[in-house]
Design a protein around this motif. Structure first.
Motif, short mmCIF file in Angstrom:
data_model
loop_
_atom_site.label_atom_id
_atom_site.label_comp_id
_atom_site.label_asym_id
_atom_site.label_seq_id
_atom_site.Cartn_x
_atom_site.Cartn_y
_atom_site.Cartn_z
N ALA A 249 -6.01 -1.49 0.92
CA ALA A 249 -5.69 -0.13 1.38
C ALA A 249 -4.25 0.24 1.04
O ALA A 249 -3.97 1.36 0.61
CB ALA A 249 -5.93 -0.01 2.88
N VAL A 250 -3.34 -0.71 1.21
CA VAL A 250 -1.93 -0.45 0.88
C VAL A 250 -1.78 -0.20 -0.62
O VAL A 250 -1.08 0.73 -1.05
CB VAL A 250 -1.05 -1.63 1.33
CG1 VAL A 250 0.38 -1.45 0.83
CG2 VAL A 250 -1.06 -1.76 2.85
N ILE A 251 -2.45 -1.03 -1.44
CA ILE A 251 -2.38 -0.87 -2.89
C ILE A 251 -2.94 0.49 -3.31
O ILE A 251 -2.35 1.21 -4.13
CB ILE A 251 -3.12 -2.01 -3.59
CG1 ILE A 251 -2.40 -3.34 -3.34
CG2 ILE A 251 -3.25 -1.75 -5.09
CD1 ILE A 251 -3.17 -4.56 -3.80
N ILE A 252 -4.08 0.86 -2.76
CA ILE A 252 -4.69 2.15 -3.08
C ILE A 252 -3.79 3.29 -2.62
O ILE A 252 -3.62 4.30 -3.32
CB ILE A 252 -6.08 2.28 -2.44
CG1 ILE A 252 -7.05 1.25 -3.02
CG2 ILE A 252 -6.63 3.70 -2.60
CD1 ILE A 252 -7.48 1.51 -4.44
N GLY A 253 -3.19 3.15 -1.44
CA GLY A 253 -2.27 4.18 -0.94
C GLY A 253 -1.08 4.37 -1.85
O GLY A 253 -0.65 5.51 -2.11
N VAL A 254 -0.54 3.28 -2.37
CA VAL A 254 0.58 3.35 -3.32
C VAL A 254 0.12 4.04 -4.61
O VAL A 254 0.82 4.90 -5.17
CB VAL A 254 1.13 1.95 -3.62
CG1 VAL A 254 2.16 2.00 -4.74
CG2 VAL A 254 1.76 1.33 -2.37
N ALA A 255 -1.07 3.65 -5.11
CA ALA A 255 -1.60 4.25 -6.34
C ALA A 255 -1.82 5.75 -6.16
O ALA A 255 -1.51 6.55 -7.06
CB ALA A 255 -2.90 3.56 -6.74
N ALA A 256 -2.34 6.15 -5.01
CA ALA A 256 -2.56 7.58 -4.75
C ALA A 256 -1.25 8.35 -4.69
O ALA A 256 -1.14 9.46 -5.22
CB ALA A 256 -3.34 7.76 -3.44
#
Length: 591
Positions: A249-256
């Motif tokens: 979730a953290v990785i996806i949040g950074v990517a977004a």
């Protein structure tokens, strides 16, 4: 037959419009929702066929997404040639005609009460089809939402409905478009209210639900009842996976956040000529098309392979990062591409890549790669659009598996919080609006005023009269017991006064004449007699209370007369609205 149709148009339709002026017109709104869904469903079918037929004929292999099987030269030249063609097409249009997509729908809702033109729909259809079939990194859902909103708005304009119901029709069109595109009616409803309208109302739910359902039925009649993706049975093997889900979730949040930031950064070049910007987008697309052709087009074939665990780690990671970079750069520069499809692609590939890492770390515990691909899809959609509920509903409807709800809620909300709170990013659409110097007002007061038309609160007990009257004519006017007199000037209504003031003046004039033993004056000047006169300005019958307040603020008048064009050069006045009427209505509804 002509007589029957004349009676319908003369009697039933005006009553239908009048009922729609308020917030309690559920039966009428339900009918409009059904019509909107059926029309939008048909439009989306035509739009999808316009994309799929050329691609099925032109691309090698099966299906309409096998860009990977094209030769290197064709793969490189196709997006470049398409971008040049799009650039030339957009260059010939006026600046306001180039605006397409969900951002344009939100702009029309916020600044123009949901009025969308036929020209706008035509431009969106052409650009939406062209971006996909020429292999740009594009999606079809954003253009579909624009088309659904446009045709629903046009239906309301054709019926001359009040503006508050046209706004509802736009939301119906948005929900129907998402429902028809993914075969996900629930997420279509939530998307329309959470992303586009940014409000939830009981009266709004009913027509929007009916629009989503009727659009889904239309597309299911052609494409079947299966959702957009073929998803195997997915479940979380162990609660031990929760820390890894949070890490993803953290990785996806950074990517977004990076995606939104890149779009915003490239948006600063919008002062450059559109032909130059779009052509440069095509040039940027060439190396990606040559070396990572999975990013071309919609890419749902790659999403399907990721869900079924048929792609290697480096391909998943590379395709996800490449899609993020090229989509953000081209959309930011002005390529008229849809963003929802690329968001799903990025989430599925990055989530699948993280799932493979998890399988290497704990092979006996980790869930399937498809499980993480679906979670990544929902997380990226929720974070980029800042619409966690719409993303969660899409995840549930696409998987048809309630077991994915718990981890889905966890990863979507966490990713959305990382994007919004850690990096301070608003939704992509609001960010683009801000970069264009626009805002989206969604305060409770504004929302409440937009849901009601002036026709719902206007005082109809009025009478239009000339300024100069004979005493007999003035007495005759008062016999009809109007509350307000609208005084006509050389260029239309010019003042408003209470009828009781005229009655008082006539009584005083008679008493004064009797005291003096003379006859009262034969004429009355309504602009000279003692009266509580108010300056007035026009407002259209379709206007919402928000528009009426804007007129009050812009003109400093004390009252508005509600008018409508009934024939060329002929305006009919229906009633009067005071500023205090709007304030009293809002206070009453709030209490």
């Amino acid at each position: 037959m002509r007589k029957i149709w004349h009676q319908i148009t003369e009697n039933l339709i005006p009553v239908f419009r009048r009922r729609l002026s308020g917030v309690d017109a559920l039966p009428q709104l339900a009918v409009l929702g059904l019509l909107s869904g059926l029309i939008t469903g048909g439009v989306i079918l035509v739009f999808r066929l316009a994309i799929e037929w050329p691609l099925e004929y032109f691309l090698p292999g099966d299906g309409s997404e096998s860009f990977e099987e094209l030769g290197l030269l064709t793969r490189g030249l196709l997006p470049l040639a398409g971008a040049l063609g799009l650039g030339l097409f957009l260059h010939r249009l006026a600046t306001h005609d180039r605006k397409v997509g969900i951002v344009h729908v939100m702009e029309r809702l916020n600044y123009h009460q949901g009025y969308i033109s036929v020209r706008s729909a035509a431009v969106q259809f052409i650009t939406g089809v062209t971006t996909v079939i020429t292999g740009q990194s594009a999606g079809r859902e954003g253009p579909a939402v624009h088309l659904g909103a446009a045709f629903s708005s046009l239906m309301g304009q054709w019926m001359r409905l009040p503006n508050n119901s046209i706004r509802t029709l736009v939301a119906c069109g948005c929900a129907a478009a998402i429902s028809a595109s993914f075969n996900t009616p629930i997420s279509g409803v939530i998307f329309a209210m959470e992303v586009v309208m940014m409000e939830y109302t009981i009266a709004g739910f009913t027509p929007i639900i009916l629009a989503a359902v009727s659009a889904a039925i239309v597309t299911q009649a052609i494409y079947g009842s299966e959702p957009a993706f073929s998803v195997p049975a997915l479940t979380m093997n162990s609660l031990v996976e929760i820390p890894w889900i949070l890490a993803i979730a953290v990785i996806i949040g950074v990517a977004a956040a990076l995606f939104i930031h890149l779009v915003d950064t490239m948006g600063r070049y919008h002062h450059r000529p559109v032909l130059l910007r779009v052509a440069f987008c095509g040039l940027l697309m060439v190396p990606f098309a040559l070396f990572i052709p999975e990013v071309m087009g919609i890419g749902y074939d790659t999403v399907d392979l990721a869900i079924h665990g048929h792609l290697a780690f480096w391909l998943l990671l590379g395709a996800g990062i490449a899609k993020l970079i090229i989509t953000s750069l081209t959309i930011g520069l002005g390529m008229p591409s849809g963003v929802i499809g690329p968001t799903i692609f990025m989430g599925a590939t990055l989530g699948g890549a993280m799932g493979l890492i998890g399988a290497q770390i704990a092979p006996d515990i980790a869930s399937s790669v498809g499980f993480y691909a679906m979670l990544g899809m929902g997380a990226m959609m929720g974070a980029v659009l800042q619409a966690p509920l719409a993303a969660l509903m899409a995840l549930m409807e696409l998987t048809r598996n309630p077991h994915i709800m718990l981890p889905g809620m966890l990863i979507i909300t966490t990713a959305s919080l990382v994007t919004s709170e850690v990096f301070g990013k608003k939704s992509l659409f609001l960010t683009i609006l801000k970069s264009q110097g626009l805002s989206y007002q969604n305060s409770p007061v504004i929302q409440a005023l937009r849901r009601v038309s002036v026709g719902a609160i206007m005082d109809r007990n009025i009478l239009r009269t000339e300024r100069h009257l004979t005493t007999d004519a003035a007495s005759k006017i008062l016999k009809s017991e109007p509350k307000w007199l609208v005084v006509e000037g050389s260029n239309g209504p010019t003042a408003l006064l209470p009828a009781v003031d005229l009655a008082r003046y006539l009584e005083d004039a008679e008493e004064l004449a009797a005291e003096k033993g003379t006859e009262p004056a034969d004429t009355v000047d309504l602009m000279e007699i003692p009266a509580n006169r108010r300056d007035i300005a026009p407002v259209q019958y379709q206007a919402t209370l928000e528009e009426a307040l804007d007129v009050f603020d812009g003109t400093s008048v004390e009252a508005l007369y509600v008018q409508r064009h009934v024939a060329p050069m002929i305006q009919r006045v229906y009633g009067i609205v005071l500023k205090s009427d709007i304030e009293s209505y809002y206070q009453y509804r709030r209490s």
